[in-house]
Write a protein that holds these residues in place. Structure first.
Motif, short mmCIF file in Angstrom:
data_model
loop_
_atom_site.label_atom_id
_atom_site.label_comp_id
_atom_site.label_asym_id
_atom_site.label_seq_id
_atom_site.Cartn_x
_atom_site.Cartn_y
_atom_site.Cartn_z
N PHE A 3 4.74 -63.64 -11.67
CA PHE A 3 5.35 -62.62 -12.53
C PHE A 3 5.31 -61.22 -11.92
N ILE A 4 4.21 -60.90 -11.24
CA ILE A 4 4.04 -59.49 -10.79
C ILE A 4 4.35 -59.26 -9.31
N ILE A 39 -7.92 -61.21 -15.38
CA ILE A 39 -6.86 -62.23 -15.20
C ILE A 39 -6.49 -62.89 -16.54
N ASP A 40 -7.46 -63.07 -17.44
CA ASP A 40 -7.14 -63.65 -18.76
C ASP A 40 -6.27 -62.70 -19.58
N ARG A 41 -6.61 -61.43 -19.51
CA ARG A 41 -5.82 -60.43 -20.23
C ARG A 41 -4.41 -60.34 -19.64
N LYS A 46 11.25 -55.20 -16.73
CA LYS A 46 10.42 -54.41 -17.64
C LYS A 46 9.11 -55.17 -17.91
N GLY A 47 8.04 -54.46 -17.95
CA GLY A 47 6.77 -55.12 -18.26
C GLY A 47 5.95 -55.42 -17.02
N VAL A 48 6.62 -55.48 -15.85
CA VAL A 48 5.90 -55.87 -14.63
C VAL A 48 4.87 -54.82 -14.20
N ALA A 49 5.27 -53.55 -14.27
CA ALA A 49 4.35 -52.48 -13.85
C ALA A 49 3.08 -52.51 -14.70
N ASP A 50 3.25 -52.69 -16.01
CA ASP A 50 2.09 -52.75 -16.91
C ASP A 50 1.26 -54.01 -16.63
N ALA A 51 1.94 -55.12 -16.39
CA ALA A 51 1.23 -56.37 -16.10
C ALA A 51 0.39 -56.22 -14.82
N ARG A 52 0.94 -55.51 -13.84
CA ARG A 52 0.20 -55.30 -12.59
C ARG A 52 -1.10 -54.55 -12.85
N LYS A 53 -1.00 -53.55 -13.72
CA LYS A 53 -2.20 -52.76 -14.05
C LYS A 53 -3.25 -53.63 -14.72
N LYS A 96 1.49 -63.61 -1.04
CA LYS A 96 0.73 -62.38 -0.69
C LYS A 96 0.05 -61.79 -1.93
N THR A 97 0.78 -61.73 -3.03
CA THR A 97 0.22 -61.19 -4.27
C THR A 97 -0.94 -62.05 -4.75
N ALA A 98 -0.77 -63.38 -4.67
CA ALA A 98 -1.80 -64.30 -5.16
C ALA A 98 -3.07 -64.18 -4.31
N LEU A 99 -2.91 -63.99 -3.01
CA LEU A 99 -4.10 -63.84 -2.16
C LEU A 99 -4.88 -62.58 -2.53
N GLY A 100 -4.16 -61.52 -2.88
CA GLY A 100 -4.80 -60.29 -3.34
C GLY A 100 -5.61 -60.54 -4.61
#
Ligand SMILES: [Fe+2]
Ligand SMILES: [Fe+2]
Length: 192
Positions: free
Chosen positions: A131-132, A152-154, A139-146, A29-33
């Motif tokens: 990962f997200i 996508i490279d960043r 820890k780190g997931v919320a920031d990675a989501r943003k 689901k996340t990947a499709l988004g």
């Protein structure tokens, strides 16, 4: 011909632990988004995402058995590291069990644990979604989501920078491909 999504889900349910099956659906689901956000083929991304952990619940001896049976190309570090080995074995099973032939899908599965330089957009999306996805809470997931909302490279760079030091702290071996990926995305970022 790849199998239909309903058939894939049925087979996967029999191959995976409940937790890994739920993670696969959530990654899907996340990947499709992400595919929609970045204009990448949702068909390729969907298949790669749902299948990325298809060998994750396999015991280590069975992973080794499959490496030998299908003569899967793995290096020494992958061979002795159970958490890495499910990626090359999963890629092969995606082909022989699920009928996937598209190299972008197979490579996305192949490199979803270590990452790699010059990954395709499909592979980057699988790595980031893994990962997200929403069930993840470390820890780190919320920031990675943003970060993943915009670039996508960043997001790749962010996650590699998060993951590698954590592996160092855990005192486990780091796959050199992950370091190469980190350097590759860092150089790409600097050129932007
Ligand atoms: Fe995995
Ligand atoms: Fe995963």
């Amino acid at each position: 011909m790849p199998k239909a999504m309903d058939d894939i889900k049925k087979i996967l349910k029999g191959m995976l632990s409940r937790q890994t099956y739920a993670h696969s659906i959530s990654t899907y689901k996340t990947a499709l988004g992400l595919a929609e956000r970045f204009g990448v083929s949702d068909k390729k991304v969907g298949l790669a995402a749902i299948l990325h952990d298809c060998a994750k619940s396999m015991p280590y001896d069975e992973l080794i058995y499959n490496v030998e049976k299908y003569k899967i190309s793995v290096d020494k570090l992958e061979l002795k590291t159970e958490s890495l080995l499910h990626a090359p074995v999963g890629s092969k099973l995606a082909s022989v069990v699920f009928g996937i032939t598209d190299p972008q899908i197979l490579n996305a599965i192949r490199y979803h644990t270590t990452a790699a330089p010059e990954m395709s957009d499909v592979a980057k999306i699988i790595y980031v979604a893994d990962f997200i996805e929403l069930a993840r809470g470390h820890k780190g997931v919320a920031d990675a989501r943003k970060v993943a909302e915009k670039d996508i490279d960043r997001a790749m760079l962010f996650i590699l920078r998060d993951k590698i030091p954590r592996l160092v702290k855990k005192e486990v071996l780091i796959h050199p491909r992950s370091i190469k990926a980190l350097n590759w995305f860092l150089e790409k970022e600097k050129k932007k």
